[in-house]
Design a protein around this motif. Structure first.
Motif, short mmCIF file in Angstrom:
data_model
loop_
_atom_site.label_atom_id
_atom_site.label_comp_id
_atom_site.label_asym_id
_atom_site.label_seq_id
_atom_site.Cartn_x
_atom_site.Cartn_y
_atom_site.Cartn_z
N TYR A 22 -2.70 -14.74 2.18
CA TYR A 22 -3.44 -13.74 1.10
C TYR A 22 -4.63 -12.94 2.01
CZ TYR A 22 -1.77 -17.31 -2.24
OH TYR A 22 -0.88 -18.15 -2.84
N LYS A 23 -4.84 -13.46 3.12
CA LYS A 23 -5.66 -12.43 4.01
C LYS A 23 -5.21 -11.31 4.42
CE LYS A 23 -8.45 -16.15 5.93
NZ LYS A 23 -8.92 -16.98 7.02
N ALA A 25 -3.80 -9.08 2.48
CA ALA A 25 -3.86 -8.29 1.72
C ALA A 25 -5.01 -7.35 1.81
CB ALA A 25 -4.26 -8.89 0.13
N TYR A 26 -6.08 -7.91 2.70
CA TYR A 26 -7.31 -7.06 3.04
C TYR A 26 -6.83 -6.19 4.18
CZ TYR A 26 -10.31 -10.37 0.56
OH TYR A 26 -10.91 -10.91 -0.43
N GLU A 27 -5.70 -6.35 4.85
CA GLU A 27 -5.12 -5.34 5.62
C GLU A 27 -4.41 -4.32 5.05
OE1 GLU A 27 -3.20 -7.74 8.75
OE2 GLU A 27 -4.87 -9.24 8.54
N ALA A 31 -10.09 -1.94 -0.78
CA ALA A 31 -11.15 -2.59 -1.36
C ALA A 31 -11.13 -2.44 -2.98
CB ALA A 31 -12.47 -2.49 -0.57
N TYR A 33 -8.63 -1.25 -4.57
CA TYR A 33 -7.41 -1.03 -5.29
C TYR A 33 -7.35 -1.30 -6.74
CZ TYR A 33 -2.83 -2.80 -6.61
OH TYR A 33 -1.64 -3.26 -7.30
N ARG A 43 -10.00 -4.37 -7.95
CA ARG A 43 -10.34 -4.34 -6.39
C ARG A 43 -9.29 -5.44 -5.94
NH1 ARG A 43 -14.98 -7.74 -8.55
NH2 ARG A 43 -14.71 -9.63 -7.25
N VAL A 44 -9.24 -5.52 -4.52
CA VAL A 44 -8.31 -6.22 -3.94
C VAL A 44 -8.33 -7.73 -4.08
CG1 VAL A 44 -9.65 -6.54 -1.71
CG2 VAL A 44 -7.26 -6.69 -1.40
N GLU A 45 -9.45 -8.13 -4.45
CA GLU A 45 -9.65 -9.86 -4.80
C GLU A 45 -9.08 -10.12 -6.14
OE1 GLU A 45 -12.69 -8.58 -1.99
OE2 GLU A 45 -12.26 -7.98 -3.79
N ILE A 48 -5.35 -10.34 -5.25
CA ILE A 48 -5.21 -11.94 -4.45
C ILE A 48 -5.06 -12.81 -5.79
CG2 ILE A 48 -6.12 -13.51 -3.12
CD1 ILE A 48 -7.31 -11.17 -1.38
N LYS A 113 -4.00 2.23 3.45
CA LYS A 113 -3.91 1.17 2.59
C LYS A 113 -3.52 1.56 1.16
CE LYS A 113 -7.44 -1.39 5.27
NZ LYS A 113 -8.24 -2.57 5.22
#
Length: 138
Positions: A22-23, A25-27, A31, A33, A43-45, A48, A113
């Motif tokens: 899942y990390k 996703a930040y790459e 932020a 999204y 947002r990206v969270e 996830i 991104k």
């Protein structure tokens, strides 16, 4: 990320389904999204959280990319998803059913991104496969 093509960024995103990293996703996701089909994803969270929920429902889910087509800042994805329904999905308790479906998504990439997406998962096909496999729903 500067040397990555938009197609590679989208490919890296789909690898999260296969790896559960899942990390990552930040790459590959901005932020802020936005998923234009799931309005609660802003947002990206949130993305996830959706990935984790998908893995809870289908712990062995795998994605095979069939096509990635790039045009400007957009990448179109067509891929095959397979998995076993071992957790709640769309309000349906685990059935142990195998699912196999094709999905389509369009991604817009900005500054290396994924900024937003529009997706189509064939929910009628997925729920039909879940409910028609000798489960309590048959």
């Amino acid at each position: 990320m500067d040397n990555l093509t938009n197609k590679k960024i989208v490919k890296d995103f789909f690898e999260i389904y296969n790896s559960k990293n899942y990390k990552a996703a930040y790459e590959c996701m901005a932020a802020d999204y936005k998923d234009r089909m799931l309005t609660q994803v802003t947002r990206v969270e949130h993305a996830i959280e959706i990935l984790k929920a998908t893995h809870q429902a289908f712990p062995d889910i795998q994605v095979i990319i069939r096509e990635l087509i790039e045009e400007g800042d957009k990448v179109v994805f067509r891929g095959q998803f397979t998995g076993t329904h071992l957790g709640e999905f769309a309000g349906i308790a685990a059935t142990g059913a195998k699912v196999d479906f094709e999905a389509l998504e369009i991604f817009r990439v900005e500054n290396g991104k994924i900024a937003e997406s529009w997706g189509y998962w064939p929910m009628d096909v997925i729920t039909s496969q879940i409910q028609g496999s000798g489960s309590a729903y048959s």
